[in-house]
Design an enzyme around this catalytic site. Structure first.
Site, PDB file in Angstrom:
ATOM      1  N   ASN A 152       0.808  -1.225   0.000  1.00  8.82           N
ATOM      2  CA  ASN A 152       0.000   0.000   0.000  1.00  8.82           C
ATOM      3  C   ASN A 152       0.842   1.277   0.000  1.00  8.82           C
ATOM      4  OD1 ASN A 152      -2.459   1.777   0.943  1.00  8.82           O
ATOM      5  ND2 ASN A 152      -0.890   2.019   2.550  1.00  8.82           N
ATOM      6  N   TYR A 185       3.744   9.763 -10.727  1.00 11.16           N
ATOM      7  CA  TYR A 185       2.753   8.954  -9.995  1.00 11.16           C
ATOM      8  C   TYR A 185       1.984   8.053 -10.966  1.00 11.16           C
ATOM      9  CZ  TYR A 185      -1.098   7.965  -6.730  1.00 11.16           C
ATOM     10  OH  TYR A 185      -2.018   7.345  -5.916  1.00 11.16           O
TER      11      TYR A 185
END
Ligand code: NAD
Length: 274
Positions: free
Chosen positions: A99, A172
């Protein structure tokens, strides 16, 4: 952080889960729900010891088992040490939730090599290092059919930006697009060994990473124009999906990205245009 909405069912009893970057946000929510479902939880953090301790406390106060373990997921030796500590505490690892993730935003022409490397290093290389270590441990330990049909489960927290291009955030989007094909490729490779590999691709979830997008009512109204279901997500929306993906209830789900986004990927601009 939202309330714990778990059903109280211990469907992950006896299994051990590592959740990277779980001292805050989505990871903290996932750690808590996995703990409520009966898993032993390794709450990984990079620097926020206090946050990790708080998550451990919430899990143990609810009758679960958890420890906090420091590791920078972009560092190979840190990841190895985190797995060694998890295995020495709980015997093995059954579930990895990869995560941990960061944003270092900049206009493309101004983006520094450091901004690029940091995001790729944590979001993509970190996923590789943790998944490789998890797969090695699943294979070393061998099957435990009374705990799970699968030899082990790997869940990546990707993003709708594995699908949606994102100007000003190209590092990202590249990292999450990379996670998507990395996930599918290792799912193809590890499936025959009964290692189940999937991603969750969240839309907009209220956490520290995107605070500016929801903390004022103007910002939230703006964000809602991108969400057909007209609600910004909460960590528990992702956490419940993670519990299901980690459990045998999803035993035939393999090599897929589960989009949990209130419809953000439905091209909402086309509802009135096009
Ligand atoms: P967050 O900032 O609360 O969580 C990120 C976590 O990663 C933090 O706990 C941070 O300490 C940890 N971390 C950062 N660098 C690390 C490192 N080197 N090693 C270990 N841990 C590290 O934000 P979040 O929204 O909860 O993000 C969690 C994941 O969800 C990220 O991968 C993010 O890309 C993804 N995601 C979030 C959203 C959203 O809307 N919030 C949407 C899609 C995807």
């Amino acid at each position: 952080m939202t309330a714990n909405h778990s059903s109280g069912e211990k469907i992950l009893a006896g299994q051990t889960a590592i959740v990277t970057g779980s001292s805050s946000g989505i990871g903290a929510g996932i750690a808590r729900e996995l703990g409520a479902a009966g898993a032993n939880v390794v709450v990984n953090y990079a620097g926020n010891r206090e946050g990790a301790d708080g998550v451990v406390r919430r899990i143990t106060e609810g009758g679960g088992r958890a420890i906090a373990v420091q590791a920078d997921v972009s560092r190979e030796e840190d990841v190895a040490v985190m797995f060694r500590k998890s295995i020495s505490t709980y015997g093995s690892v059954d579930i990895l939730v990869s995560n941990a993730g960061v944003q270092k935003d900049a206009p493309f022409v101004d983006m520094t090599i450091d901004q690029w490397n940091r995001v790729i290093g944590i979001n993509l290389t970190g996923a590789f290092l943790c998944a490789r270590e998890a797969a090695r441990e699943f294979i070393r330990r061998g099957p435990v059919p009374e705990r799970s049909s699968a030899l082990g489960k790997i869940i990546f927290i990707s993003s709708v930006h594995e699908i949606i291009p994102w100007a000003g955030h190209v590092n990202y989007a590249a990292s999450k697009g990379g996670v998507m094909l990395f996930m599918k490729s290792i799912a193809q490779e590890l499936g025959p060994q009964k290692i189940r590999v999937n991603s969750i691709a969240p839309g907009a979830i209220k956490t520290p990473i995107n605070r500016s997008a929801w903390e004022t009512s103007e910002a939230e109204a703006d964000l809602l124009t991108l969400i057909p279901y007209k609600r910004v997500g909460e960590p528990v929306d992702i956490a419940r999906t993670a519990v299901w993906l980690a459990s045998d209830a999803s035993d035939y789900v393999h090599g897929t990205s589960l989009v949990v986004d209130g419809g953000m990927t439905l091209y909402p601009g086309f509802a009135a245009g096009g």
